[in-house]
Design an enzyme around this catalytic site. Structure first.
Site, PDB file in Angstrom:
ATOM      1  N   HIS A  13       0.852  -1.186   0.000  1.00 32.30           N
ATOM      2  CA  HIS A  13       0.000   0.000   0.000  1.00 32.30           C
ATOM      3  C   HIS A  13       0.888   1.236   0.000  1.00 32.30           C
ATOM      4  CE1 HIS A  13       1.072   0.060   4.221  1.00 32.30           C
ATOM      5  NE2 HIS A  13       0.447  -1.085   4.435  1.00 32.30           N
ATOM      6  N   GLU A  14       0.288   2.397   0.190  1.00 28.09           N
ATOM      7  CA  GLU A  14       1.032   3.650   0.099  1.00 28.09           C
ATOM      8  C   GLU A  14       2.146   3.733   1.141  1.00 28.09           C
ATOM      9  OE1 GLU A  14       2.515   7.198  -1.091  1.00 28.09           O
ATOM     10  OE2 GLU A  14       1.205   5.816  -2.184  1.00 28.09           O
ATOM     11  N   HIS A  56       4.085   1.266   2.059  1.00 28.69           N
ATOM     12  CA  HIS A  56       5.216   0.583   1.438  1.00 28.69           C
ATOM     13  C   HIS A  56       5.811   1.419   0.308  1.00 28.69           C
ATOM     14  CE1 HIS A  56       2.801  -2.942   3.018  1.00 28.69           C
ATOM     15  NE2 HIS A  56       3.974  -3.176   3.546  1.00 28.69           N
ATOM     16  N   GLN A 115       8.232   2.966  10.822  1.00 24.24           N
ATOM     17  CA  GLN A 115       8.170   3.219  12.257  1.00 24.24           C
ATOM     18  C   GLN A 115       6.839   2.767  12.873  1.00 24.24           C
ATOM     19  OE1 GLN A 115       9.192   7.344  12.852  1.00 24.24           O
ATOM     20  NE2 GLN A 115      11.327   7.030  12.261  1.00 24.24           N
ATOM     21  N   LYS A 116       5.862   2.417  12.030  1.00 26.63           N
ATOM     22  CA  LYS A 116       4.606   1.910  12.581  1.00 26.63           C
ATOM     23  C   LYS A 116       4.853   0.659  13.410  1.00 26.63           C
ATOM     24  CE  LYS A 116       1.407  -0.472  10.372  1.00 26.63           C
ATOM     25  NZ  LYS A 116       0.990  -1.542  11.330  1.00 26.63           N
ATOM     26  N   ASP A 117       5.756  -0.173  12.959  1.00 29.23           N
ATOM     27  CA  ASP A 117       6.156  -1.354  13.722  1.00 29.23           C
ATOM     28  C   ASP A 117       7.373  -0.979  14.566  1.00 29.23           C
ATOM     29  OD1 ASP A 117       4.276  -3.399  12.602  1.00 29.23           O
ATOM     30  OD2 ASP A 117       5.269  -2.805  10.750  1.00 29.23           O
ATOM     31  N   GLN A 171       9.436  -3.740  16.381  1.00 35.88           N
ATOM     32  CA  GLN A 171      10.164  -4.511  15.376  1.00 35.88           C
ATOM     33  C   GLN A 171      11.377  -3.741  14.901  1.00 35.88           C
ATOM     34  OE1 GLN A 171       8.205  -6.650  11.913  1.00 35.88           O
ATOM     35  NE2 GLN A 171       9.018  -4.873  10.820  1.00 35.88           N
ATOM     36  N   SER A 227      -2.172  -0.065   6.938  1.00 35.24           N
ATOM     37  CA  SER A 227      -1.831  -1.443   7.251  1.00 35.24           C
ATOM     38  C   SER A 227      -2.545  -2.364   6.281  1.00 35.24           C
ATOM     39  CB  SER A 227      -2.259  -1.788   8.682  1.00 35.24           C
ATOM     40  OG  SER A 227      -2.138  -3.188   8.929  1.00 35.24           O
ATOM     41  N   ARG A 242      -3.838  -4.992   7.069  1.00 30.55           N
ATOM     42  CA  ARG A 242      -4.979  -5.563   7.783  1.00 30.55           C
ATOM     43  C   ARG A 242      -6.190  -4.634   7.788  1.00 30.55           C
ATOM     44  NH1 ARG A 242      -0.590  -7.876  10.910  1.00 30.55           N
ATOM     45  NH2 ARG A 242      -0.781 -10.153  10.891  1.00 30.55           N
TER      46      ARG A 242
END
EC number: 6.3.2.1
Length: 333
Positions: free
Chosen positions: A31-32, A34, A149-151, A154, A186, A188
């Site tokens: 998606h955007e 990525h 940075q959303k994850d 991780q 996301s 999801r």
């Protein structure tokens, strides 16, 4: 630019390299968010370098009852998006290609940091993440790798792994990309019904509420530094009807160590309200942590922090976070 699709490690190893190689690792369903990573990678690699996007749904990081089987596989669309964003190569290996002997007997352990927050909710998840990231770093041999940075947890663990195990690769974090309504992008999100999506917006609203409270606390502290706590000054402010503002500012300055608690409380209020919606938001965790080890910060903390949240809406589990900086008492803004 035409993006080349490669399926095997041998094909990737045989490819002639030019300039810097920047890698973006994904599980597909691009998606955007990525695309933003790929564009950043293109800038880093430059016109003479190379951008490789990996697309691999890693079975090691899915626990029992999680959505491995229904995780979207959209390689044709992924290839098109990667190409439009500036990727030179999409490396999309099979599970047998990445794990030729079956599930690896030797894996990378995320350690204590990997057992907190997401790790506590998803035991073994980060061991699987770090194992596949290590393998893909070895297979792609990049100069730099980019992660969202959303994850945040991780990203922190990958940085720690690369540093602790001397990978010699630069890790770049790219800010979270959000939709117009604030929801973090996301793969999801596509599982959410319209009603579930409305409830899911509480994640970002809670983070922004915490951020706003933090900004207000910092502004009052800055004001306190500018307003001397003298009787004469208080009288002058009183004449202007500002004595209460000055008193509040000094009270906040003296109680500045309580700022993290105020941030948590502001975010929690939004989440508590969302728990009463239909459908409800089922909170997993709300945490305000030190990004070096993802432990909760105390009321005297100063420096960089991460306000993180995870929750389930219907059958979909979502995570989000926002960075905050806590200044030392008396420090300049």
């Amino acid at each position: 630019m035409t993006t080349t699709l490669l399926r095997t490690a041998a094909e990737l190893a045989a490819r002639a390299r030019t300039g810097r190689r920047a890698v973006v690792m994904t599980m597909g369903a691009l998606h955007e968010g990525h695309a933003t990573l790929v564009r950043h990678a293109r800038e880093i690699a430059g016109p003479d370098g190379e951008v490789v996007v990996t697309v691999f749904v890693n079975p090691l990081q899915f626990g029992a009852g999680e959505d491995l089987d229904r995780y979207p596989r959209t390689l044709d669309a992924d290839l098109k998006l990667a190409e439009e964003a500036g990727a030179d190569v999409v490396f999309a290996p099979s599970v047998d290609e990445v794990y030729p002997g079956g599930e690896p007997q030797v894996r990378i352990s995320a350690g204590p940091m990997g057992e907190r927050l997401e790790g506590a909710s998803r035991p073994g998840h980060f061991d699987g993440v770090l194992t596949v990231v290590a393998k893909l770093l070895h297979l792609t041999r990049p100069d730099v790798a980019l992660f969202g940075q959303k994850d945040a947890q991780q990203l922190a663990l990958i940085r720690r792994m690369v540093r602790d195990l001397n990978f010699g690769i630069e890790i770049v974090g790219v800010p979270t990309v959000r939709e117009d309504d604030g929801l973090a992008l996301s793969s999801r999100n596509r599982y959410l019904s319209p009603a579930e999506r409305r409830t899911a917006l509480a994640l970002s609203r809670a983070l922004f509420a915490g951020q706003d409270r933090h900004a207000a606390q910092e502004a009052l502290r800055a004001r306190a530094r500018e307003v001397p706590a003298t009787h004469a000054r208080a009288e002058a402010l009183s004449a202007l009807g500002e004595s209460r503002a000055a008193a509040d500012a000094h009270a906040v300055a003296k109680a500045a160590p309580g700022a993290p608690a105020a941030v948590r409380a502001a975010a929690r209020l939004v989440l508590d309200e969302a728990a009463r919606l239909n459908p409800p938001l089922e909170l997993d965790y709300l945490a305000l942590v030190d990004p070096d080890d993802f432990t909760e910060i105390d009321d005297g903390f100063t420096g960089e922090a991460v306000l993180a949240v995870a929750a389930r809406v219907g059958t979909t589990r979502l995570i989000d976070n926002i960075p905050l900086t806590f200044a030392a008492p008396g420090a300049a803004s």
